[in-house]
Design an enzyme around this catalytic site. Structure first.
Site, PDB file in Angstrom:
ATOM      1  N   GLY A   9     -35.084  28.527  68.334  1.00  0.00           N
ATOM      2  CA  GLY A   9     -34.120  29.576  68.671  1.00  0.00           C
ATOM      3  C   GLY A   9     -34.501  30.874  67.978  1.00  0.00           C
ATOM      4  O   GLY A   9     -33.647  31.633  67.530  1.00  0.00           O
ATOM      5  N   GLY A  12     -33.215  34.617  69.252  1.00  0.00           N
ATOM      6  CA  GLY A  12     -31.805  35.028  69.237  1.00  0.00           C
ATOM      7  C   GLY A  12     -31.526  36.056  68.156  1.00  0.00           C
ATOM      8  O   GLY A  12     -32.438  36.537  67.480  1.00  0.00           O
ATOM      9  N   GLN A  13     -30.229  36.346  67.997  1.00  0.00           N
ATOM     10  CA  GLN A  13     -29.822  37.414  67.071  1.00  0.00           C
ATOM     11  C   GLN A  13     -30.267  37.117  65.631  1.00  0.00           C
ATOM     12  O   GLN A  13     -30.845  37.977  64.968  1.00  0.00           O
ATOM     13  CB  GLN A  13     -28.292  37.582  67.111  1.00  0.00           C
ATOM     14  CG  GLN A  13     -27.809  38.805  66.355  1.00  0.00           C
ATOM     15  CD  GLN A  13     -26.316  38.741  65.991  1.00  0.00           C
ATOM     16  OE1 GLN A  13     -25.682  37.698  66.122  1.00  0.00           O
ATOM     17  NE2 GLN A  13     -25.780  39.859  65.548  1.00  0.00           N
ATOM     18  N   ILE A  36     -36.513  28.833  74.066  1.00  0.00           N
ATOM     19  CA  ILE A  36     -36.564  28.436  75.477  1.00  0.00           C
ATOM     20  C   ILE A  36     -37.105  29.584  76.334  1.00  0.00           C
ATOM     21  O   ILE A  36     -37.526  29.394  77.468  1.00  0.00           O
ATOM     22  CB  ILE A  36     -35.159  27.980  75.952  1.00  0.00           C
ATOM     23  CG1 ILE A  36     -35.192  27.274  77.288  1.00  0.00           C
ATOM     24  CG2 ILE A  36     -34.157  29.114  75.968  1.00  0.00           C
ATOM     25  CD1 ILE A  36     -34.834  25.829  77.189  1.00  0.00           C
ATOM     26  N   ARG A  37     -37.093  30.817  75.770  1.00  0.00           N
ATOM     27  CA  ARG A  37     -37.633  31.976  76.480  1.00  0.00           C
ATOM     28  C   ARG A  37     -38.369  32.862  75.480  1.00  0.00           C
ATOM     29  O   ARG A  37     -38.162  32.718  74.269  1.00  0.00           O
ATOM     30  CB  ARG A  37     -36.501  32.780  77.128  1.00  0.00           C
ATOM     31  CG  ARG A  37     -35.538  33.261  76.082  1.00  0.00           C
ATOM     32  CD  ARG A  37     -34.309  33.956  76.600  1.00  0.00           C
ATOM     33  NE  ARG A  37     -33.333  33.991  75.512  1.00  0.00           N
ATOM     34  CZ  ARG A  37     -33.272  34.922  74.578  1.00  0.00           C
ATOM     35  NH1 ARG A  37     -34.122  35.925  74.580  1.00  0.00           N
ATOM     36  NH2 ARG A  37     -32.380  34.869  73.611  1.00  0.00           N
ATOM     37  N   ASP A  53     -37.758  23.631  74.375  1.00  0.00           N
ATOM     38  CA  ASP A  53     -36.371  23.292  74.686  1.00  0.00           C
ATOM     39  C   ASP A  53     -35.845  22.422  73.538  1.00  0.00           C
ATOM     40  O   ASP A  53     -36.304  21.296  73.346  1.00  0.00           O
ATOM     41  CB  ASP A  53     -36.343  22.530  76.026  1.00  0.00           C
ATOM     42  CG  ASP A  53     -34.952  22.008  76.364  1.00  0.00           C
ATOM     43  OD1 ASP A  53     -34.020  22.186  75.552  1.00  0.00           O
ATOM     44  OD2 ASP A  53     -34.820  21.418  77.457  1.00  0.00           O
ATOM     45  N   TYR A 143     -16.987  25.253  70.582  1.00  0.00           N
ATOM     46  CA  TYR A 143     -18.014  25.639  69.600  1.00  0.00           C
ATOM     47  C   TYR A 143     -17.610  25.161  68.198  1.00  0.00           C
ATOM     48  O   TYR A 143     -18.413  24.563  67.480  1.00  0.00           O
ATOM     49  CB  TYR A 143     -18.141  27.160  69.650  1.00  0.00           C
ATOM     50  CG  TYR A 143     -19.048  27.797  68.629  1.00  0.00           C
ATOM     51  CD1 TYR A 143     -20.421  27.561  68.632  1.00  0.00           C
ATOM     52  CD2 TYR A 143     -18.538  28.694  67.687  1.00  0.00           C
ATOM     53  CE1 TYR A 143     -21.249  28.194  67.713  1.00  0.00           C
ATOM     54  CE2 TYR A 143     -19.357  29.333  66.779  1.00  0.00           C
ATOM     55  CZ  TYR A 143     -20.711  29.072  66.787  1.00  0.00           C
ATOM     56  OH  TYR A 143     -21.529  29.709  65.881  1.00  0.00           O
ATOM     57  N   LYS A 147     -19.454  22.529  65.687  1.00  0.00           N
ATOM     58  CA  LYS A 147     -19.891  22.879  64.329  1.00  0.00           C
ATOM     59  C   LYS A 147     -19.243  21.953  63.297  1.00  0.00           C
ATOM     60  O   LYS A 147     -19.893  21.545  62.336  1.00  0.00           O
ATOM     61  CB  LYS A 147     -19.565  24.348  64.023  1.00  0.00           C
ATOM     62  CG  LYS A 147     -20.426  25.346  64.799  1.00  0.00           C
ATOM     63  CD  LYS A 147     -21.895  25.224  64.408  1.00  0.00           C
ATOM     64  CE  LYS A 147     -22.791  26.174  65.174  1.00  0.00           C
ATOM     65  NZ  LYS A 147     -24.228  25.933  64.941  1.00  0.00           N
TER      66      LYS A 147
HETATM   67  C1  AKB Z   1     -19.132  33.656  67.439  1.00  0.00           C
HETATM   68  O1  AKB Z   1     -18.394  34.653  67.507  1.00  0.00           O
HETATM   69  O2  AKB Z   1     -19.081  32.698  68.202  1.00  0.00           O
HETATM   70  C2  AKB Z   1     -20.140  33.588  66.300  1.00  0.00           C
HETATM   71  C3  AKB Z   1     -19.597  32.870  65.109  1.00  0.00           C
HETATM   72  C4  AKB Z   1     -18.533  33.460  64.303  1.00  0.00           C
HETATM   73  O3  AKB Z   1     -20.060  31.803  64.802  1.00  0.00           O
HETATM   74  N1  AKB Z   1     -20.541  34.907  65.932  1.00  0.00           N
END
Ligand code: AKB
Length: 313
Positions: A9, A12-13, A36-37, A53, A143, A147
């Site tokens: 990854g 990404g940011q 992946i890109r 991937d 999400y 986590k």
């Molecule tokens: C999000 O906003 O999903 C992320 C985070 C706080 O993990 N930046």
């Protein structure tokens, strides 16, 4: 001893800046970027890159064996807002990629893992102010659930199999090199782009939505210092609370106005408001400070100055 690092990854940011920093530290050839890109020019030209991937175990294992990887930073994930739209895809990516890396460490094919957790592990029943390391969690987003589960699995793999896995709960991250994607805290990056481009910004969160945030330089420093601490000093094997600053959209608009007096902000809260409302407004990171010397450097005004200066270029 020279080590070889794989970043999954990397485009990404966080991955982009982490890769560049690790390459400065350990040498370009020793830090393998993968995603992946393909990523931006500065990342692609700064060292080895593999298309990968993160959910494909054999592909990850092949790269690990080919480059004789010692450490993996697993930065591939689907963030909070996108995960609400694609719950099963988010679960598949966020959990399977973690299991693959933990299992490679269990089988001694790698020796150390960094995996990012998030303030999203907390939920509506969590104390909002100065949220402690150990408290009620009960995340209410896909999400956050991924986590929270990930944290439990990291702890389990450490206790049962001795896997050296390390993690921090990132707050919202603010950076200018690479755009974030699909997060609830992304407004705090978008706002700087729009302030310079159009002089105004329509915010998808309410004016008073206070959230924990951090400038990317601090986040990268925290990540690398945690990975460099001797293993016996890393007492938390789920994930450490990590704090930089806390502010709401009105505060960031005020900070921007110090540089661009005509800047204006309006508010049109959408589905992301509910996600933000379920998260803490500030974080107690005493443990990270005491156990591995964490200390943030950037406040809101310093972040604003850096963001505007660099984005103007
Ligand atoms: C999000 O906003 O999903 C992320 C985070 C706080 O993990 N930046």
């Amino acid at each position: 001893m020279q080590k070889t690092i794989l970043i999954i990854g990397a485009c990404g940011q966080i991955g982009t800046e982490l890769t560049i920093e690790l390459r400065k530290k350990y040498g370009s050839e020793n830090v393998i970027a993968s995603d992946i890109r393909e990523g931006g020019e500065s990342l692609m030209q700064s060292g080895p890159f593999e298309l990968l991937d993160a959910t494909d175990y054999s592909a990850v294992e092949d790269v690990v064996m080919h480059y004789e990887i010692d450490e993996i930073y697993l930065m591939a994930a689907m963030l909070s807002a996108t995960a609400e739209k694609f719950p099963m895809r988010a679960w598949h990516l966020n959990m399977n990629s973690l299991f693959h890396v933990l299992n490679l460490a269990k089988e001694k094919k790698i020796s150390k893992v960094f995996w990012p957790s998030s303030i999203a592990v907390f939920g509506p029943n969590t104390p909002k102010e100065n949220t402690p390391q150990n408290t009620i969690m009960e995340p209410s987003t896909v999400y956050g659930i991924s986590k929270q589960s990930g944290e439990r699995w990291c702890e389990y793999y450490n206790k049962k199999y001795g896997v050296d896995v390390r993690s921090v709960r990132y707050p919202g991250l603010i950076s200018w090199k690479t755009m974030p994607g699909g997060g609830t805290t992304d407004y705090a990056v978008d706002i700087y782009h729009e302030a310079l481009k159009n002089g105004n910004y329509e915010c998808f969160l309410r004016a008073d939505t206070q959230l924990p945030m951090m400038y990317m330089d601090d986040a990268i420093r925290a990540t690398i210092s945690l990975m460099e601490v001797p293993s016996e000093n890393v007492k938390v094997r789920s994930s450490y609370n990590l704090s930089g600053m806390s502010f709401n959209p009105e505060d960031i608009a005020g900070s921007i106005k110090k540089h661009l007096p005509d800047f204006s902000i309006s508010y049109a809260p959408d589905f992301r408001q509910e996600i933000a409302d379920s998260w803490p407004s500030s974080i107690d990171d005493t443990l990270a400070r005491n156990e591995w010397g964490w200390q943030p450097e950037y406040d809101l005004d310093q972040t604003t100055a850096e963001m505007l200066e660099n984005l103007k270029k």
